[in-house]
Design an enzyme around this catalytic site. Structure first.
Site: not given
Length: 88
Positions: A65-67
């Protein structure tokens, strides 16, 4: 990957990896080093393989969710590692 600890009560997972040399954001954007397309494709494949492995864990897949480049680390051999699972 060296190990992991899961706290189901707090819904937390802690992953232990080796010490990396730095993050891809600094290497690519801040240092402004130009890398050949072949090297960038290798890094892209390594990041994709790491995410695919996380997403395939059963019974509870891990969704990152935070690439972003700052969350992709590289080791001394220039292998990419997915890191920072704060929003996973």
């Amino acid at each position: 990957f060296m190990g992991a600890a899961v706290d189901e009560g707090k819904r937390e997972i802690k992953i232990v990896t080796e010490l990396c040399a730095g993050d891809m954001n600094k290497l690519i954007l801040e240092d402004k080093t130009v890398f050949p397309l072949s090297q960038r494709l290798i890094w892209s494949c390594q990041a994709a393989q790491g995410l695919a492995w996380l997403h395939s864990l059963l019974p509870s897949p891990i969704l990152h969710r935070d690439l972003k480049l700052a969350n992709l680390l590289h080791d001394h051999d220039m292998n990419v590692k997915v890191a920072d699972f704060g929003l996973a």
